[in-house]
Design an enzyme around this catalytic site. Sequence first.
Site, PDB file in Angstrom:
ATOM      1  N   TYR B 453       1.778   1.933 -11.359  1.00 19.32           N
ATOM      2  CA  TYR B 453       1.385   1.984  -9.935  1.00 19.32           C
ATOM      3  C   TYR B 453       0.171   2.890  -9.687  1.00 19.32           C
ATOM      4  O   TYR B 453      -0.299   3.542 -10.598  1.00 19.32           O
ATOM      5  CB  TYR B 453       2.571   2.270  -9.026  1.00 19.32           C
ATOM      6  CG  TYR B 453       3.362   3.571  -9.126  1.00 19.32           C
ATOM      7  CD1 TYR B 453       2.858   4.755  -9.637  1.00 19.32           C
ATOM      8  CD2 TYR B 453       4.668   3.598  -8.610  1.00 19.32           C
ATOM      9  CE1 TYR B 453       3.618   5.919  -9.648  1.00 19.32           C
ATOM     10  CE2 TYR B 453       5.437   4.759  -8.623  1.00 19.32           C
ATOM     11  CZ  TYR B 453       4.900   5.908  -9.141  1.00 19.32           C
ATOM     12  OH  TYR B 453       5.639   7.037  -9.146  1.00 19.32           O
ATOM     13  N   GLU B 454      -0.334   2.820  -8.459  1.00 19.31           N
ATOM     14  CA  GLU B 454      -1.596   3.493  -8.090  1.00 19.31           C
ATOM     15  C   GLU B 454      -2.769   3.031  -8.946  1.00 19.31           C
ATOM     16  O   GLU B 454      -3.648   3.814  -9.296  1.00 19.31           O
ATOM     17  CB  GLU B 454      -1.473   5.020  -8.216  1.00 19.31           C
ATOM     18  CG  GLU B 454      -0.532   5.675  -7.250  1.00 19.31           C
ATOM     19  CD  GLU B 454      -0.811   5.313  -5.809  1.00 19.31           C
ATOM     20  OE1 GLU B 454      -1.968   4.949  -5.483  1.00 19.31           O
ATOM     21  OE2 GLU B 454       0.122   5.380  -5.000  1.00 19.31           O
TER      22      GLU B 454
END
Lengths: 275, 620
Positions: B453-454
Amino acid sequence: MKILVALKRVADPDNANKVKIPPSGDRIDTAGLEWKPNPFDEYALEAALRLTEDGKAPKARAGEVVVVTFGPKETEQTLRAALATGADRAIRVDVTDDKLDGALVARALKALVEREKPDVVLMGKQAVDGDSNQVGQSLAELLDWPMATFAATIQEEQGALLVGREVDGGVAVLRVRLPAVVTVDLRIVAPTSVYSLKTARTHKYNDGVRFAALPAIMASKKKPLAEVKLADLTADSGLKVQYHGFEPPPARKAGIKVKDVADLVARLKNEAKVL
Amino acid sequence: MSNAPNLQQNRYKADLREVRFLLFEQFKLDQILGQGPFEAWGPDEVQMVVDEAYKFSCEVLGPLNAVGDRTGCRLEGGQVYTPPGFKEAWNKLYEAGWMAVSAEPEYGGQGGPFTLHITIQEFMSGANSAFIMYPGLAFGAAEVIQLFGTDAQKEHYLRTMYGGKWGGTMCLTEPQAGSDVGSSRTTAKKLPDGKYAIRGTKIFISGGDHDCAENIVHLVLARVDNAPAGTKGLSLFIVPKVRTNADGSLGEANDVTVGAIEHKMGINGSATCVLNFGENDGCVGELVGTVENQGMSQMFRMMNGARISVGLQGVAVASAAYLNALEYARDRKQGPSINNWKDATAPRVAIVEHPDVRRMLLDMKSRVEGIRALIIKLTRHFDMTRVLQGKDDEQALYHQGQVDLLVPLVKAYGSDQGFRVCETAIQTYGGAGYIKDYPVEQYCRDAKVFSIYEGTNHIQAMDLVGRKLGQRGGANLQGFLGDVAAFVKANEKHPVLGKAVKELGEAQEAVAGTAMRLLGWFQMGKMPMVPLSANRFLEMMSETAVAWLLLDAAKIALDAQEKLPAGDESASERAFYEGKKHTALYYALNVLPHVRLSAEILGREDSSALEISTESFATV
């Protein structure tokens, strides 16, 4: 109500295995240890805060809580932490641990109490390093004040405290007239252990001691922290306790398997000599 | 031998001596305290915040880590419920003020160093990486509003968000738009009153709904009517779960509904939501700031902070895994010492005595401490931009450039290595590590998502290669390489570290050479070689940076060790500093040589992965 809380810093009890005794055996080696406030003294501070507030609005202090410790400059960090959790003022008596014993601390505290004139002196029942359990009792004797030790509950009354003391087999309740010395035990920080006159009896505290909040940490720098010389409190700095040597507890020996019950009984009788 | 695990036992711990070393001995935080933006801060305040936040993490967040994992979140009647204890922990966290250490005093913060914020965030992430998602995202969303919002928006949202009254999220991903954010389909239609009607579906929204705060402020990426296609046409909107009145009181629901929550491998205490905006045409948002089509650049600013936090999650969980494995290895007896291998009756020793266990422990220690140092290096640069702002703008630019350059390294290397350290921790335990009585299997499951994620770690590598290397005409990279070279030059004759420092010098040259090679591929039109090599390049640069900081730490430690008084009262300090030396030597001599090898491999320009036909991967 004005309360004086005596705090001692001790080597982190969770890291007791790091406490070392040098081969010379002349002292305990405290280098490299993390310092923490004596847990029982932290409980005393929490009790003092609870006694000087309405539990519903713990930011406003009704009365004054003054914390005092005996130690070198670094112990000011312990005091700052106490100020950050809500104490109003701090006093550090400048001295190192090796120049102190329980009787001397009690003599110096007596002089401080005469200056500060608190209604109550609160402290832990004992410090977890030396486990001496002397200062509270000695101080009460020197002041000729009423005393309640091992407090599990404290309830404020007009001019008195109702103190539940931990005793074998239960809790004995005493009423002590103020001013008084009270030493506290573990259960003093349970949710319903301490009530000031302002706090509703239905109020429940969080279990344990409160955390210092960030704004309070920042504000604690502005709270007064005074330094006092031990000599200004007592002319007699002699020690009653002389340490002659230190040694670690003997290492546990390996166990043995006994043949049968008769063998066990015989060994308990002849070797362990406990029967 | 195992008892039934007590789910509510705190397993988190940190080495506070290491924290003190980083803050005050290696990165000299005291040099910027007591002046400028950090006027109100001294070393004592920093130390107290560290101590109290650590205590908070162990006593409040740690006991909820396994509970959150086993219980997970549930969606009931359109509302997400977090695991038992999370809401109380949220309240205690904001009461204590730990999310506002570095926030502006104007909005309820204490204006402290970002370095301190990140230091205590590590404790909280390590104690409970699922829980920290909720306040972490609220903090990130508030930062965006602070940077780009109008005065009215700042006034309306910041205090409530920094203070924990309202939560926050970032909503980018859609089913067809993951790494390819530009294909977002969520739309924003301007309304007569200047607000926008929002319509669309977002997925994988961490903390998309929860019961900790009375409201949640979503930052939603959407396309205004007639805006250009791709990322250029995206705008960022403030979309509250519940509409709010000017006085901050809550109005009616804003047509933001939770379609589902995901069932995941880890971070089960964090609710990952499908969010539907405007299913009934009743979702209203306001533009962040006043200019449309700025969404991507605004989001990038938020992502900088979020990406640092994810790298930090990696090191935080890895550190907890390492320290738990160390405790186990010191305690667990198995087998005789290798020195007595022929003697069947030799005493059993703790597994920490076995060479391979020591290798694993030192490997974990070096990665954890090296990446932590890299993160503090980054945050220290960030704090310098604040100190120098308006005083020495050129120097401030240098520091900002290092922040930009290091963000993808921290995010990707921190998360990749974090997961691998957790895996090594399980291996250190042996079978015990694989069962749920011990915390390391959860750490490992929780840590996997950090590389995803990110922005996946490949997105990070492409950010590094495609954007950061060329930033400011390459000055950021030159600055970094120059800093490393200066360290090498000053220390290559060091009596203890010299050999390792030489290795660092060769790695630095390999990184510089490979950067030129990447540039050449761009210019020669060998574009596919770039993504094919980007991850490896990011790893090369990270290993070089980590080795540099570990050697720097070792040098400081050796100098400090010399000044210790002789005698056994210094034993534990000496042991700490000795550890720094061995950590640096291990990493520089066992891990860092990979950089040279990687450069050589990339130099061969092997393109097998490009040439193999899609059919040839398997016959099924």
